[in-house]
Design an enzyme around this catalytic site. Sequence first.
Site, short mmCIF file in Angstrom:
data_model
loop_
_atom_site.label_atom_id
_atom_site.label_comp_id
_atom_site.label_asym_id
_atom_site.label_seq_id
_atom_site.Cartn_x
_atom_site.Cartn_y
_atom_site.Cartn_z
N GLN A 36 -5.05 0.04 -3.54
CA GLN A 36 -3.85 0.25 -4.40
C GLN A 36 -3.76 -0.96 -5.58
OE1 GLN A 36 -0.75 0.32 -1.75
NE2 GLN A 36 -1.10 -1.89 -0.80
N HIS A 60 -5.28 -0.57 0.69
CA HIS A 60 -4.23 -0.12 1.56
C HIS A 60 -4.64 0.34 2.63
CE1 HIS A 60 -1.06 3.49 1.36
NE2 HIS A 60 -0.83 2.43 2.30
N ASN A 98 0.33 -7.05 2.00
CA ASN A 98 1.52 -6.35 2.12
C ASN A 98 2.00 -6.32 0.77
OD1 ASN A 98 3.97 -4.75 2.32
ND2 ASN A 98 4.16 -5.50 4.54
N VAL A 99 1.76 -5.47 -0.35
CA VAL A 99 2.31 -5.98 -1.38
C VAL A 99 3.81 -5.70 -1.82
CG1 VAL A 99 2.18 -4.93 -3.93
CG2 VAL A 99 0.16 -5.00 -2.49
N PHE A 108 1.83 -5.20 8.48
CA PHE A 108 1.42 -4.06 7.52
C PHE A 108 -0.08 -3.63 8.47
CE2 PHE A 108 -0.88 -3.07 3.40
CZ PHE A 108 -0.80 -1.88 3.53
N ARG A 111 0.43 -1.84 11.59
CA ARG A 111 0.85 -0.07 11.14
C ARG A 111 -0.37 0.42 10.96
NH1 ARG A 111 5.17 -3.31 9.40
NH2 ARG A 111 4.77 -3.45 7.42
N GLU A 112 -1.24 -0.13 9.87
CA GLU A 112 -2.45 0.70 9.65
C GLU A 112 -3.43 0.74 10.69
OE1 GLU A 112 -3.33 1.85 6.35
OE2 GLU A 112 -1.47 1.59 6.12
N LYS A 115 -1.72 3.55 13.03
CA LYS A 115 -2.02 4.94 12.54
C LYS A 115 -3.10 5.49 12.29
CE LYS A 115 0.24 7.52 8.74
NZ LYS A 115 1.38 7.43 7.65
N HIS A 116 -3.86 4.55 11.89
CA HIS A 116 -5.41 5.10 11.26
C HIS A 116 -6.48 4.34 12.21
CE1 HIS A 116 -3.47 6.87 7.82
NE2 HIS A 116 -2.95 5.75 7.70
#
Length: 227
Positions: A36, A60, A98-99, A108, A111-112, A115-116
């Site tokens: 990003q 990202h 974490n922008v 951040f 969470r990534e 989730k992924h």
Amino acid sequence: MGITGMIYMFTMVFSLIVLILSSSTVGYDYFQFTQQYQPAVCNSNPTPCNDPPEKLFTVHGLWPSNKNGPDPEKCKNIQMNSQKIGNMAAQLEIIWPNVLNRTDHVGFWEREWLKHGTCGYPTIRDDMHYLKTVIKMYITQKQNVSAILAKAMIQPNGQNRSLVDIENAIRSGTNNMKPKFKCQKNTRTTTELVEVTLCRDRDLTKFINCPQPPQGSRYLCPADVQY
């Protein structure tokens, strides 16, 4: 229950166990490595960034994905052991910040991962391997969008750029494989390039053409974008 019935039940239970154990290895067929552009992220976010963004594409996420059907998410409830990050944190804060909130880099990444990253087995073995893989891709393997564009003399100066020129520059760094773009309008007349995705095969061994978003997607990019 007779012998036949017991054998049938045992077979069904065994088949169910095998299905459950193997489900985490068949839920994706390629990876999206999405980066990003920090100023565009801040401009498109309803809440202002708490620190000035840098004119860089940073990570990202690395996302196991499917060419058809939904992408897997939250495949296992395995929390990241942030105590193990150690010396990697310094690199990760540069390439994967974490922008939106630079006081919460670890949150951040957590969470990534949840989730992924939990969906990337067996290519992604565990949480620390997930972080190390991103570092390797961005730094060692030079899959850094900002560096790829700079090599093609495309600098982030806020001007309108031909999307074709940007795509060709990125293709030069990905064995001529097509990337995916995400854009966002920041005014009535200007559309910013927000994200660039590089796609890799299931084993992260080679680049592939990225599946493109459907026509009508609100994130599709016009012929000229601001970068």
